[in-house]
Structure formats: structure tokens, C-alpha cells
Design a protein around this motif. Structure first.
Motif, mmCIF file in Angstrom:
data_model
loop_
_atom_site.group_PDB
_atom_site.id
_atom_site.type_symbol
_atom_site.label_atom_id
_atom_site.label_comp_id
_atom_site.label_asym_id
_atom_site.label_seq_id
_atom_site.Cartn_x
_atom_site.Cartn_y
_atom_site.Cartn_z
ATOM 1 N N PRO A 108 -59.102 -48.322 -24.439
ATOM 2 C CA PRO A 108 -60.314 -47.629 -23.993
ATOM 3 C C PRO A 108 -61.181 -47.214 -25.165
ATOM 4 N N ASP A 156 -54.732 -49.699 -18.149
ATOM 5 C CA ASP A 156 -56.149 -49.354 -18.014
ATOM 6 C C ASP A 156 -56.863 -50.571 -17.428
ATOM 7 N N LEU A 212 -56.242 -41.159 -23.086
ATOM 8 C CA LEU A 212 -55.360 -41.082 -21.929
ATOM 9 C C LEU A 212 -54.526 -39.808 -21.949
ATOM 10 N N LEU A 269 -56.709 -45.887 -13.868
ATOM 11 C CA LEU A 269 -55.444 -45.652 -14.545
ATOM 12 C C LEU A 269 -54.335 -46.060 -13.572
ATOM 13 N N SER A 315 -63.265 -47.479 -14.220
ATOM 14 C CA SER A 315 -62.008 -47.497 -14.979
ATOM 15 C C SER A 315 -60.903 -46.848 -14.162
#
Length: 216
Positions: free
Chosen positions: A134, A156, A140, A82, A80
Motif C-alpha cells: 500500500p 491488500d 495496516l 483488507l 481497497s
């Protein structure tokens, strides 16, 4: 393997920015040192995709179809990222994010030419998702708090990739000669028959009907 996915993602995002695609943690110190428009793809979570886990062993075969090795199935992981944009003006950051989104949305899997060589023997189809909410266990806002920075607009991006599992076991050579049975006498001395090939018994012969056949 993870660094190869980084490079694949860099290749997808690079056309959206005239500056750099970075993978550093976007902390306050990092932001202060930045001097060009930047897209940052921070890898903040690595989790196994347990729904893809397989059990047992897989056989690897050569061109003739002969089993040469046995290995455990690869494990799949969700990486994952950002993705954030960094410039001096919010409008420019939004423009960069829009460009990144336009580049990523057409792909439900990584493009074939971006799939790392190390995972091609396992799969050439690596799922890619963008801006999907998510899991509830991840926030976040908590990520930004841990980084010591202020909340920014972000994408994301999740790539699901296999990770080969070791060890790999070499297979024994295939059997090319049939088994032999040596017939010996009761006293342990070999009988009259030499070594014989051990074969599976054939189908049983059909039973004869009882009765007497008269021939004229």
C-alpha cells in the motif's frame, strides 16, 4: 456502485471457503460472534485515481450517429479491501488465504462476467491488484489499531472502478434545414428576391490575364 463491486469480489472469493465471505469490520466483537470459517473483505479505503481524471464533456450518440446527450466523464476510484481469514486454527487461516490468493492472482482485471452492469457503459476493464504494497500514507498496523484488534496476515486487494458523474444534459435536436436570408431594400421593404438559402461562398474564380485577344 460500491456494493456491486462487493458482490463481484464475493463471487471471486467464494470458492476458497466453505463458510461465508463477509464485509464487516473485523473487530473483536465481530470475531467473537463468528462460528464458521470466514473470509473477510473489509473495505478500508476509498480514493479517487486522479491520474485517470478527464476534463470536458463527452457526447453520447444514437445508432445513427446523432448526438443525443452530453455528460461529464466518469471519475475513477480505488477501492481497497483488507482480506483476512478467520478460523480456529492459524494453519486453516493460512490455507484459506492461500486459496484466496490462488483465485485472485490470475486476474489483472475483474472477469468480464463480474463487471457490474452500472459501469459497463463506461468500461468493462476494471483493474484488480492483489498484495501490492500500500501507499506510504496507509499503514495496516494503524488500521488494526483503529479496529481494536490484533494484527493478522492479510491480502491488500484493490479494485479500480469508474463512478458515473451526473448531471447529463440533453442535446438540442440536429439542424436539418438550412438557414435563410431575406433580402430587403434600403427603405426596409422586401426586395424583388424572395427568401434565399444562405450558402457558403464557393472557391474564387481564377483571375484572367490582362491583354487583348485578337480574333481573325
Amino acid at each position: 456502485m460500491i456494493h456491486e463491486i462487493d458482490e463481484a469480489l464475493r463471487g471471486l472469493l467464494a470458492p476458497a471457503v466453505t463458510g461465508d465471505v463477509a464485509f464487516d469490520a473485523p473487530t473483536r466483537d465481530w470475531a467473537a460472534r463468528r462460528n464458521a470459517p470466514t473470509l473477510n473483505a473489509y473495505l478500508y479505503d476509498i480514493r479517487e485515481d486522479v491520474e485517470r481524471r478527464e476534463r470536458g464533456a463527452l457526447a453520447e450518440r444514437d445508432a445513427r450517429g446523432v448526438v443525443t446527450r452530453h455528460r461529464r466523464p466518469a471519475r475513477w476510484f480505488r477501492l481497497s479491501y483488507l482480506v483476512t481469514a478467520w478460523t480456529t486454527r492459524p494453519e486453516d487461516e493460512h490455507r484459506l488465504l492461500s486459496g484466496a490468493l490462488a483465485l485472485l492472482l490470475p486476474h489483472e482485471v475483474l472477469p468480464a462476467d463480474a463487471v457490474p452492469e452500472s459501469v459497463r457503459p463506461v468500461s468493462t476493464s476494471l483493474p484488480l491488484s492483489v498484495a501490492v504494497p500500500p501507499a506510504e500514507s496507509r499503514s495496516l498496523a494503524d488500521i488494526w489499531s483503529a479496529l481494536g484488534g490484533e494484527l493478522k496476515p492479510s491480502l491488500d486487494v484493490v479494485v479500480v472502478t469508474p463512478f458515473p458523474v451526473t448531471p447529463v444534459y440533453e442535446a438540442a435536436p440536429p439542424v436539418t434545414v438550412g438557414a435563410e436570408l431575406v433580402v430587403r431594400g434600403v427603405d426596409g421593404v422586401p426586395g424583388d428576391s424572395g427568401p434565399r438559402m444562405l450558402r457558403r461562398p464557393g472557391p474564387a474564380a481564377p483571375e484572367r490575364k490582362s491583354g487583348v485577344r485578337h480574333v481573325r
